[in-house]
Design a protein around this motif. Structure first.
Motif, PDB file in Angstrom:
ATOM      1  N   LEU A 166      49.452  23.665  33.641  1.00  0.00           N
ATOM      2  CA  LEU A 166      47.994  23.691  33.766  1.00  0.00           C
ATOM      3  C   LEU A 166      47.492  25.119  33.599  1.00  0.00           C
ATOM      4  N   THR A 167      46.618  25.328  32.640  1.00  0.00           N
ATOM      5  CA  THR A 167      46.143  26.683  32.333  1.00  0.00           C
ATOM      6  C   THR A 167      44.922  27.087  33.144  1.00  0.00           C
ATOM      7  N   ARG A 168      44.017  26.133  33.384  1.00  0.00           N
ATOM      8  CA  ARG A 168      42.798  26.450  34.116  1.00  0.00           C
ATOM      9  C   ARG A 168      42.165  25.174  34.632  1.00  0.00           C
ATOM     10  N   GLY A 169      41.198  25.346  35.525  1.00  0.00           N
ATOM     11  CA  GLY A 169      40.513  24.184  36.047  1.00  0.00           C
ATOM     12  C   GLY A 169      39.449  23.695  35.098  1.00  0.00           C
ATOM     13  N   ALA A 170      39.023  22.473  35.318  1.00  0.00           N
ATOM     14  CA  ALA A 170      37.997  21.894  34.452  1.00  0.00           C
ATOM     15  C   ALA A 170      36.822  21.366  35.249  1.00  0.00           C
ATOM     16  N   SER A 171      36.689  21.772  36.487  1.00  0.00           N
ATOM     17  CA  SER A 171      35.588  21.287  37.314  1.00  0.00           C
ATOM     18  C   SER A 171      34.282  21.920  36.866  1.00  0.00           C
ATOM     19  N   THR A 172      33.254  21.123  36.801  1.00  0.00           N
ATOM     20  CA  THR A 172      31.925  21.628  36.488  1.00  0.00           C
ATOM     21  C   THR A 172      31.299  22.235  37.744  1.00  0.00           C
ATOM     22  N   ALA A 249      26.261  39.939  37.301  1.00  0.00           N
ATOM     23  CA  ALA A 249      27.473  39.653  36.529  1.00  0.00           C
ATOM     24  C   ALA A 249      28.726  39.903  37.347  1.00  0.00           C
ATOM     25  N   MET A 250      28.716  40.941  38.186  1.00  0.00           N
ATOM     26  CA  MET A 250      29.888  41.220  39.021  1.00  0.00           C
ATOM     27  C   MET A 250      30.100  40.101  40.031  1.00  0.00           C
ATOM     28  N   LEU A 251      29.035  39.622  40.646  1.00  0.00           N
ATOM     29  CA  LEU A 251      29.167  38.539  41.617  1.00  0.00           C
ATOM     30  C   LEU A 251      29.628  37.258  40.935  1.00  0.00           C
ATOM     31  N   ALA A 252      29.117  36.979  39.739  1.00  0.00           N
ATOM     32  CA  ALA A 252      29.563  35.790  39.020  1.00  0.00           C
ATOM     33  C   ALA A 252      31.039  35.915  38.639  1.00  0.00           C
ATOM     34  N   GLY A 253      31.464  37.118  38.327  1.00  0.00           N
ATOM     35  CA  GLY A 253      32.836  37.332  37.890  1.00  0.00           C
ATOM     36  C   GLY A 253      33.873  37.141  38.969  1.00  0.00           C
ATOM     37  N   ILE A 254      33.516  37.385  40.213  1.00  0.00           N
ATOM     38  CA  ILE A 254      34.519  37.308  41.283  1.00  0.00           C
ATOM     39  C   ILE A 254      34.712  35.897  41.813  1.00  0.00           C
ATOM     40  N   LEU A 255      33.897  34.937  41.354  1.00  0.00           N
ATOM     41  CA  LEU A 255      33.938  33.584  41.924  1.00  0.00           C
ATOM     42  C   LEU A 255      35.290  32.883  41.795  1.00  0.00           C
ATOM     43  N   PRO A 256      36.025  33.017  40.681  1.00  0.00           N
ATOM     44  CA  PRO A 256      37.305  32.294  40.603  1.00  0.00           C
ATOM     45  C   PRO A 256      38.302  32.675  41.692  1.00  0.00           C
ATOM     46  N   ALA A 257      38.263  33.915  42.160  1.00  0.00           N
ATOM     47  CA  ALA A 257      39.200  34.346  43.212  1.00  0.00           C
ATOM     48  C   ALA A 257      38.563  35.507  43.971  1.00  0.00           C
ATOM     49  N   PRO A 267      38.008  47.360  43.208  1.00  0.00           N
ATOM     50  CA  PRO A 267      36.857  47.645  42.334  1.00  0.00           C
ATOM     51  C   PRO A 267      37.179  47.575  40.849  1.00  0.00           C
ATOM     52  N   ASP A 268      38.411  47.957  40.455  1.00  0.00           N
ATOM     53  CA  ASP A 268      38.766  47.907  39.030  1.00  0.00           C
ATOM     54  C   ASP A 268      38.811  46.465  38.528  1.00  0.00           C
ATOM     55  N   ARG A 269      39.397  45.590  39.324  1.00  0.00           N
ATOM     56  CA  ARG A 269      39.445  44.182  38.944  1.00  0.00           C
ATOM     57  C   ARG A 269      38.040  43.599  38.868  1.00  0.00           C
ATOM     58  N   ALA A 270      37.211  43.962  39.832  1.00  0.00           N
ATOM     59  CA  ALA A 270      35.837  43.450  39.846  1.00  0.00           C
ATOM     60  C   ALA A 270      35.058  43.933  38.634  1.00  0.00           C
ATOM     61  N   ALA A 271      35.292  45.188  38.236  1.00  0.00           N
ATOM     62  CA  ALA A 271      34.605  45.732  37.065  1.00  0.00           C
ATOM     63  C   ALA A 271      35.036  45.009  35.797  1.00  0.00           C
ATOM     64  N   GLU A 272      36.328  44.673  35.691  1.00  0.00           N
ATOM     65  CA  GLU A 272      36.809  43.929  34.525  1.00  0.00           C
ATOM     66  C   GLU A 272      36.187  42.541  34.479  1.00  0.00           C
ATOM     67  N   ARG A 273      36.103  41.880  35.619  1.00  0.00           N
ATOM     68  CA  ARG A 273      35.472  40.566  35.675  1.00  0.00           C
ATOM     69  C   ARG A 273      33.987  40.658  35.336  1.00  0.00           C
TER      70      ARG A 273
END
Length: 724
Positions: A166-172, A249-257, A267-273
């Motif tokens: 399984l590569t990723r989730g598919a939940s809407t 965008a930063m807040l949206a990016g951190i939602l998966p984990a 902070p580096d991971r958050a900036a990439e997301r």
């Protein structure tokens, strides 16, 4: 020449003409040898076409049958797992845990309290790019699917088959809302089926914007923050209504984990997301590449910083504990307006932190607390400890410590109510009562002393003698009338502050001295409203009313002013402001306190250690200085006012010659010595801590011998000369 065409010369004549062999046979009457009957070509084509149709029909029938069987199977699974959800007519979106928005008196946000850490925010209140950032990153077909995304499911299935896992989730987003609202986070077939059912139901009963709003207010962003408002406050110290494009965008990016991409810890991971979220928004056409580049480059606004939890958090915690008392169960978001003066709170926080950091190590104290209120009992500042991030324990409200000599004014007040005056003379000498022998830590005694001076210099034996003379029960009754709520035992040692109280109630009990004798109930909440403005609670001016006479207030202020003018509280003097107060130090120097007041404000300071270990500080030292530094700024711009109350000091003191000696000197007592204030005699240094050898309930006190009254009517001058 004959050019006419015969039937055999036509193009289509071959189909009508007989073969030569047939013609020959027809001519001879015999069939040709080795010949077999042949079917017409048209019959062969028809048979081939008929076989192909049979295959297609059979395949279609098979597919239909399998689909039917699959549909029945799916329906069975849905019914089987969906039965636990009950009838859809009973489904409803559960209420979000209520949020408590706590405001200072000027409207400044102190913080939010509740399970979520922030209030619910309407989708229309947010910048459009907040929702767009989440949709682009989490569910780009959100506005086109019916709650479940078949295209997304197929895409994930193909990717997973190719990858072998399984590569990723598919939940809407709708499925995530369903999971957050109704289900557990366990990944099981049952939960996924129920999630899909609930997602379809949500789509049928709510608009897309309403579902997105539910998602933004219910999703977890890490660091204890649930919902977009809590996340904005936690990571950026601002409301979600003011988020920038990069922050959204930063807040949206951190939602998966949220833990893995936490902007505080990674902070580096958050900036990439953040960059990925911005790229998704460009792909979906929400923003241009230039806007994305600008948002990613403006790091000053995007880098999440640690929001320092200031001392106002102690106030917010206290407010949260009061909500049930004011409203009962809180079931919706509310706004609580408090009495807190933001500037005074920050000044108190600064002064106390500096004092503990600079002087605490040398004087062996590590914690502090402070309470200030106006003469109506409204709390203007409250510090429950030095660092809320390290300890949320509220030492101003929750903690109960021995007040030491700061409790003595209530012993003296009880005596004033029974006929004593500041000019009553008593003797400071060794005392033993039913095995209890309080003593001055210096081991020295000054002999005859006016009550005014005895309180100013915090003499233990005089306070103990007063409690014995008037009865500890009278002291307890007076303390309760002044506003104490702790459970007191009527024993003699109560006179020396041995029974524990909170700094809040101790400070509140001094307020009647500052306001002319009116009892108060310390309060911090002025109004509670719903988010829509409906008033749920409004503070009133009701209180215990007048509990002291004007003369009693005047006598107490006369004595307590002496304490800061010439006694142990001299370090608290406040320029040209008339003020009064009392220092205190508990047994073995475990607590050091000062409570002081003007006609405008009352404040209490406590220093000590959480583990109850001794300090090397007295109430007249650092606590008095802290009080002065905080109050000096708080009184700027206020009209200077005298303390209330009326009491005229005796100008011509009359004393009866005594056949006794001063225990400290062994010299006979002279009239001059009796008439002189203690400031001209031997002065105790600092506070006078004490030791309790034995504490027993008081028996019936002995009557107090009173010297004969002189002809000028000053009958109380020598009351209690020998102390009983």
């Amino acid at each position: 020449m004959d050019l006419r065409l015969s039937p055999d010369d036509r193009v289509d004549s071959g189909a009508q003409r007989k073969p030569k062999a047939q013609r020959a046979q027809s001519g001879s009457g015999q069939p040709p040898r080795n010949s077999k009957p042949r079917r017409p070509k048209s019959q062969k084509v028809r048979r081939k076409r008929s076989g192909g149709m049979k295959f297609i029909v059979g395949l279609a029938y098979f597919c239909f049958t399998m689909l039917l069987i699959g549909g029945v199977a799916v329906a069975g699974i849905v019914v089987y797992y969906g039965r636990d959800l009950g009838s859809s007519s009973t489904w409803e979106v559960p209420q979000r845990p209520p949020n408590i928005r706590v405001l200072a008196s000027n409207g400044q946000l102190l913080t939010n309290r509740g399970q979520t850490g922030g209030e619910a925010v309407g989708i229309h209140e947010l910048p459009s790019y907040v929702g767009q950032a989440v949709v682009a990153s989490e569910d780009r077909r959100f506005y086109s699917h019916f709650g479940v995304d078949p295209i997304g499911l197929a895409s994930v299935a193909v990717e997973s088959i190719q990858a072998g896992s399984l590569t990723r989730g598919a939940s809407t987003l709708t499925q995530q809302v369903a999971k957050n609202l109704f289900l557990t986070p366990d990944v099981t077939p049952a939960r996924k089926v129920q999630e899909a059912l609930l997602a379809v139901w949500l789509e049928q009963n709510y608009t897309k914007d309403q579902i997105l709003e539910l998602y933004l207010n219910r999703v977890h962003f890490g660091s204890g923050s649930t919902g977009i408002e809590a996340a904005a406050q936690t990571y950026f110290g601002i409301s979600a209504r003011n988020l920038s494009l990069g922050q959204a965008a930063m807040l949206a990016g951190i939602l998966p984990a949220p833990s893995y991409y936490n902007p505080r810890t990674h902070p580096d991971r958050a900036a990439e997301r953040q960059r990925i979220a911005l790229a998704n928004m460009v792909r979906e056409g929400y923003i241009t590449q230039a806007q994305a580049d600008a948002a990613a480059q403006n790091m000053d606004a995007n880098v999440a910083t640690q929001r320092v939890a200031g001392t106002e958090y102690y106030v917010a915690d206290w407010v949260e504990t009061l909500m049930n008392d004011y409203l009962g169960e809180v079931n919706e978001d509310v706004i609580v307006s408090t009495t807190l003066d933001w500037d005074m709170q920050k000044q108190a926080e600064f002064v106390i932190t500096e004092a503990v950091n600079s002087q605490g190590p040398d004087l062996s104290f590590s914690q502090a607390a402070f309470v200030a209120m106006d003469t109506d009992g409204r709390v203007r500042a409250l510090v429950g400890g030095v660092d809320y991030n390290q300890s949320t324990y509220n030492r101003a409200v929750t903690s109960r410590r021995q007040p030491g000599s700061t409790f003595k004014p209530f012993v003296y007040l009880a005596a004033m109510q029974q006929g004593y005056t500041p000019d009553t003379l008593m003797v400071d000498e060794p005392l033993e009562y039913n095995g209890w022998a309080p003593e001055n830590s210096s081991g020295q005694y000054v002999g005859p002393v006016l009550l005014r001076d005895a309180l100013a210099y915090s003499i233990n034996t005089v306070a103990a003698r007063l409690a014995i003379d008037i009865g500890p029960e009278a002291v307890v009754e007076t303390a309760y009338r002044m506003g104490f709520s702790s459970n007191f035992q009527p024993v003699p040692s109560i006179a020396l502050g041995t029974q524990e109280v909170s700094l809040l109630e101790l400070t509140g009990a001094y307020v009647p001295f500052a306001n002319g004798g009116f009892g108060v109930i310390p309060n911090v909440i002025t109004r509670i409203t719903t988010m829509g403005g409906e008033v749920l609670y409004e503070a009133s001016t009701a209180g215990p009313g007048q509990i002291l006479t004007d003369e009693q207030v005047g006598m107490m202020n006369d004595m307590l002013q002496t304490g800061v003018q010439a006694g142990t509280g001299r370090g608290a003097q406040l320029g040209n402001w008339p003020m009064a107060g009392k220092t205190g130090t508990s047994q073995r120097n475990r607590d050091a306190l000062f409570v002081g007041y003007t006609a405008s404000l009352v404040g209490g300071v406590w220093l000590g250690n959480d583990d109850d270990t001794p300090t090397r500080v007295f109430g007249g030292q650092v606590p008095a200085a802290i009080w002065r530094d905080i109050m000096a700024q708080a009184h700027e711009g206020l009209q200077v006012s005298d303390l209330p109350g009326t009491y005229v000091r005796l100008q011509d003191r009359v004393a009866v010659p005594m056949q006794d000696t001063m225990p400290a000197t062994g010299q006979p007592v002279s009239v001059d010595q009796i008439q002189q204030p203690l400031g001209q005699q031997q002065q105790p240094q600092g506070e006078v801590p004490f030791e309790i050898q034995q504490q027993q309930p008081i028996q019936q006190p002995q009557p107090v011998p009173v010297a004969p009254a002189p002809s000028d009517g000053i009958g109380s001058l020598l009351d209690g000369l020998f102390g009983g």
